[in-house]
Enzyme design. Sequence first.
Site, PDB file in Angstrom:
ATOM      1  N   GLU A   1      10.426 -16.460 -17.107  1.00  0.00           N
ATOM      2  CA  GLU A   1      10.063 -15.032 -17.125  1.00  0.00           C
ATOM      3  C   GLU A   1       8.965 -14.779 -18.168  1.00  0.00           C
ATOM      4  O   GLU A   1       8.028 -14.005 -17.920  1.00  0.00           O
ATOM      5  CB  GLU A   1      11.330 -14.201 -17.419  1.00  0.00           C
ATOM      6  CG  GLU A   1      11.127 -12.708 -17.653  1.00  0.00           C
ATOM      7  CD  GLU A   1      10.591 -11.939 -16.454  1.00  0.00           C
ATOM      8  OE1 GLU A   1      10.420 -12.518 -15.362  1.00  0.00           O
ATOM      9  OE2 GLU A   1      10.300 -10.740 -16.627  1.00  0.00           O
TER      10      GLU A   1
ATOM     11  N   GLY B   1       1.073  -3.300   5.470  1.00  0.00           N
ATOM     12  CA  GLY B   1       1.629  -4.477   6.134  1.00  0.00           C
ATOM     13  C   GLY B   1       0.535  -5.425   6.585  1.00  0.00           C
ATOM     14  O   GLY B   1      -0.624  -5.280   6.186  1.00  0.00           O
TER      15      GLY B   1
ATOM     16  N   CYS C   1       0.855  -1.182   0.000  1.00  0.00           N
ATOM     17  CA  CYS C   1       0.000   0.000   0.000  1.00  0.00           C
ATOM     18  C   CYS C   1       0.891   1.232   0.000  1.00  0.00           C
ATOM     19  O   CYS C   1       2.060   1.166   0.348  1.00  0.00           O
ATOM     20  CB  CYS C   1      -0.885   0.006   1.232  1.00  0.00           C
ATOM     21  SG  CYS C   1      -1.807  -1.528   1.412  1.00  0.00           S
TER      22      CYS C   1
ATOM     23  N   HIS D   1       8.983 -35.423 -18.670  1.00  0.00           N
ATOM     24  CA  HIS D   1       8.781 -35.998 -17.332  1.00  0.00           C
ATOM     25  C   HIS D   1       7.432 -35.603 -16.742  1.00  0.00           C
ATOM     26  O   HIS D   1       7.261 -35.581 -15.529  1.00  0.00           O
ATOM     27  CB  HIS D   1       9.933 -35.586 -16.405  1.00  0.00           C
ATOM     28  CG  HIS D   1      11.251 -36.072 -16.888  1.00  0.00           C
ATOM     29  ND1 HIS D   1      11.707 -37.366 -16.690  1.00  0.00           N
ATOM     30  CD2 HIS D   1      12.203 -35.467 -17.657  1.00  0.00           C
ATOM     31  CE1 HIS D   1      12.885 -37.515 -17.269  1.00  0.00           C
ATOM     32  NE2 HIS D   1      13.197 -36.374 -17.868  1.00  0.00           N
TER      33      HIS D   1
ATOM     34  N   LYS E   1       3.208  -2.983  -7.469  1.00  0.00           N
ATOM     35  CA  LYS E   1       4.619  -2.893  -7.871  1.00  0.00           C
ATOM     36  C   LYS E   1       5.566  -3.159  -6.701  1.00  0.00           C
ATOM     37  O   LYS E   1       6.666  -3.648  -6.892  1.00  0.00           O
ATOM     38  CB  LYS E   1       4.870  -1.504  -8.454  1.00  0.00           C
ATOM     39  CG  LYS E   1       6.230  -1.310  -9.014  1.00  0.00           C
ATOM     40  CD  LYS E   1       6.200  -1.294 -10.522  1.00  0.00           C
ATOM     41  CE  LYS E   1       7.570  -1.386 -11.133  1.00  0.00           C
ATOM     42  NZ  LYS E   1       7.707  -2.547 -11.996  1.00  0.00           N
TER      43      LYS E   1
ATOM     44  N   GLU F   1       0.842 -12.526 -15.776  1.00  0.00           N
ATOM     45  CA  GLU F   1       0.558 -11.249 -15.116  1.00  0.00           C
ATOM     46  C   GLU F   1      -0.282 -10.328 -15.976  1.00  0.00           C
ATOM     47  O   GLU F   1      -1.218  -9.705 -15.497  1.00  0.00           O
ATOM     48  CB  GLU F   1       1.878 -10.504 -14.836  1.00  0.00           C
ATOM     49  CG  GLU F   1       2.729 -11.078 -13.766  1.00  0.00           C
ATOM     50  CD  GLU F   1       3.988 -10.243 -13.583  1.00  0.00           C
ATOM     51  OE1 GLU F   1       4.815 -10.199 -14.506  1.00  0.00           O
ATOM     52  OE2 GLU F   1       4.134  -9.630 -12.514  1.00  0.00           O
TER      53      GLU F   1
ATOM     54  N   LYS G   1       5.350 -13.174 -17.332  1.00  0.00           N
ATOM     55  CA  LYS G   1       4.844 -11.954 -17.967  1.00  0.00           C
ATOM     56  C   LYS G   1       3.464 -12.212 -18.566  1.00  0.00           C
ATOM     57  O   LYS G   1       2.558 -11.393 -18.459  1.00  0.00           O
ATOM     58  CB  LYS G   1       5.782 -11.467 -19.095  1.00  0.00           C
ATOM     59  CG  LYS G   1       7.063 -10.841 -18.674  1.00  0.00           C
ATOM     60  CD  LYS G   1       6.936  -9.414 -18.170  1.00  0.00           C
ATOM     61  CE  LYS G   1       6.872  -9.356 -16.679  1.00  0.00           C
ATOM     62  NZ  LYS G   1       8.106  -9.465 -15.943  1.00  0.00           N
TER      63      LYS G   1
ATOM     64  N   ARG H   1       1.762   1.112  -5.941  1.00  0.00           N
ATOM     65  CA  ARG H   1       1.912   0.180  -4.819  1.00  0.00           C
ATOM     66  C   ARG H   1       0.634  -0.585  -4.497  1.00  0.00           C
ATOM     67  O   ARG H   1       0.631  -1.480  -3.662  1.00  0.00           O
ATOM     68  CB  ARG H   1       2.344   0.951  -3.574  1.00  0.00           C
ATOM     69  CG  ARG H   1       3.607   1.734  -3.763  1.00  0.00           C
ATOM     70  CD  ARG H   1       3.823   2.651  -2.604  1.00  0.00           C
ATOM     71  NE  ARG H   1       4.261   1.923  -1.443  1.00  0.00           N
ATOM     72  CZ  ARG H   1       5.510   1.695  -1.123  1.00  0.00           C
ATOM     73  NH1 ARG H   1       6.480   2.155  -1.892  1.00  0.00           N
ATOM     74  NH2 ARG H   1       5.823   1.022  -0.045  1.00  0.00           N
TER      75      ARG H   1
HETATM   76  C1  F6R Z   1       7.108  -9.469 -12.365  1.00  0.00           C
HETATM   77  C2  F6R Z   1       7.092  -8.642 -11.195  1.00  0.00           C
HETATM   78  C3  F6R Z   1       7.206  -9.276  -9.859  1.00  0.00           C
HETATM   79  C4  F6R Z   1       8.456  -8.731  -9.178  1.00  0.00           C
HETATM   80  C5  F6R Z   1       8.564  -9.265  -7.746  1.00  0.00           C
HETATM   81  C6  F6R Z   1       9.822  -8.760  -7.053  1.00  0.00           C
HETATM   82  O1  F6R Z   1       6.810  -8.736 -13.505  1.00  0.00           O
HETATM   83  O2  F6R Z   1       7.033  -7.452 -11.303  1.00  0.00           O
HETATM   84  O3  F6R Z   1       7.262 -10.663  -9.947  1.00  0.00           O
HETATM   85  O4  F6R Z   1       9.563  -9.094  -9.935  1.00  0.00           O
HETATM   86  O5  F6R Z   1       7.449  -8.866  -7.014  1.00  0.00           O
HETATM   87  O6  F6R Z   1       9.838  -7.364  -7.015  1.00  0.00           O
HETATM   88  P1  F6R Z   1      11.138  -6.576  -6.629  1.00  0.00           P
HETATM   89  O7  F6R Z   1      12.115  -6.732  -7.725  1.00  0.00           O
HETATM   90  O8  F6R Z   1      10.682  -5.160  -6.450  1.00  0.00           O
HETATM   91  O9  F6R Z   1      11.653  -7.164  -5.359  1.00  0.00           O
END
Ligand code: F6R
Length: 610
Positions: free
Chosen positions: A483, A102, A2, A506, A605, A490, A487, A27
């Site tokens: 990755e 939190g 948050c 497997h 984020k 997400e 992507k 956030r």
């Molecule tokens: C993927 C993504 C998340 C972050 C993860 C770690 O696109 O954005 O999986 O990679 O939450 O975030 P950081 O790098 O900020 O610790």
Amino acid sequence: MCGIVGNINKSLVKNNLIEGLKKLEYRGYDSVGIALVNNNKAIDILKSEGKIDDFLSKYKDNKSDGQIGIGHTRWATHGIPSDNNAHPIFDYYKTLAVVHNGIIENYLEIKTYLQSKGYEFVTDTDTECIANLISSYIKDGYSITKAIDFTIEKITGHAAVLILSEDHPSTIYGFKKGFAGSLLIGKSDEQIAIASDFQTLISNSKEYMVLEDGERVVATKDGILISNGKSNVRKKWLPINEDEEIVSKNNYQFFMEKEIHEQSDVFLKNFQGRVDFNKKTVNFANEFNNLDLATIKRIHLIGMGSSYYACMLASYWLEKISKIPVQCSNSSEFRYRNPVIENNTLIVPVSQSGETADTLSASNLARELKVDQICITNTTNSELERITKNSIMMRASSEIGVASTKTFMATIEIFFIIALYLSQINHVNEDLSDIFDELKIIPSYIDNILKNSDKIIKLSNKYSSNNNFLFLGRGQNYPIAMEGALKLKELSYVHAEGYPAGEMKHGPISLIDSNMPVINIVTDGPYLNKMISNIREIQSRKGKIIVLTNCPEKLDSSWYDDIITFDKTDDILSPFLSTVCVQLFAMYLAISRNLDIDRPRNLAKSVTVE
Ligand code: F6R
């Protein structure tokens, strides 16, 4: 997850709070709210489910304002996103308003205790127990600061909190316990500002200080008092020397699209001062200055999500190029498995935000175990930097798209350069001069993919109604398969799995049928023939085959349904380019599904809860 703001000002604060929340919306964006002390010294709370624009249209005619207030943009943990669960949250008597980032782990226990004392709860949040706990201590006759100190003691888990009290209408109280994101306090002649990140603070402050774990702040227009529960803590104001970064989409439709297109620039910026292409040497001395790398015998990389996949890729590079044994762990697993860390281990936590709670806890454990650390982050003055003491900055500038793209690229580039650096200082006897030559050209190869993205757009449209995908790769392209799948999940909300291609037979092979597109990263190098065998096996089971490749000439066109090509490099460098292909594929598929590219559902984020 948050975002929190607070403001005490000579003029009205509502707009400042909203501007701050707009900057923090990355956030969490499922609900938003502010609390203000109005002219009658009463607290007004305005809050709504949805994003800030929804809040603004709900309250467009509302005239509430004041010279002191707090605000919050939420990523729900306890209780669905709703007007009622949005912060700020009142205590039972409606005299305290609380915003919180939190998780309170013992909230049920506290709630039951308070209910037995007659407190009724009207939200599903854990935050309400903070408001009511403080309130109950005040009712028992304690001062508000004592009540907050008792609350800090009583709760378990992680919390960054701001509080407004009707009985103290000129004061913002706050505290921090554990790792629930930063709380930074700024000041200028006109105001005291509080925010969850530095970028938000620098727009209205000249100096700042950081609230640490276990500290409580009492902020008024006359000054700041910080205590650790036992005594007052004297802190210096630190100067803010940075200019506020102006972030815009330029001519792109989405921030993420812009950020993908910035990657060649980011790549070049990360070379500067670190790589000398004439001498074919790397200089990281300034960044590693507190660490004696010559003694390092083992490296342990930790991160979450894309940062973890960057660590996985780095483990291939570091072992191959610098010949140092490397282990990598998901931070949340590392933290709780009582890791055995040998002497002379270097731990490298990776986090673009520098705030990921799992990574902070893992890094804090390493600090307690007195292990040398250096973090890789994109956020100056982040909590992670404060824990590790040493940091390497990503030089990626702000990333607004919630899914990581350019910060992933910056991380893997930095890891590659570290691998070269360690090879150099450990005198590994291998000629890497061709690698330097090719590394230099990577930015232009990235641009080539971007210039030719039409083909990827067509393919994403073609596959936009598929709901399952497999991504396969081997060696250093296995983490890129992971990755790519992440992507796609997400951004497009489709089910996608990444696998090391050798693992396919497997188990996952049972998923293959004519409805299953499989994206195979096939590069010219030691894994080529193995990858060809994989695609042949998939074809025999009627799977749809998409190849991402830098060697179309080595593949018979009858072996695949679709192809995306990129420039050929030494195989070890190919992940830089396959990454861009999987990013574009995921983004365009989400665009063709008409989804929110920059703020995908349920994500945030900065993941500041464990
Ligand atoms: C993927 C993504 C998340 C972050 C993860 C770690 O696109 O954005 O999986 O990679 O939450 O975030 P950081 O790098 O900020 O610790």
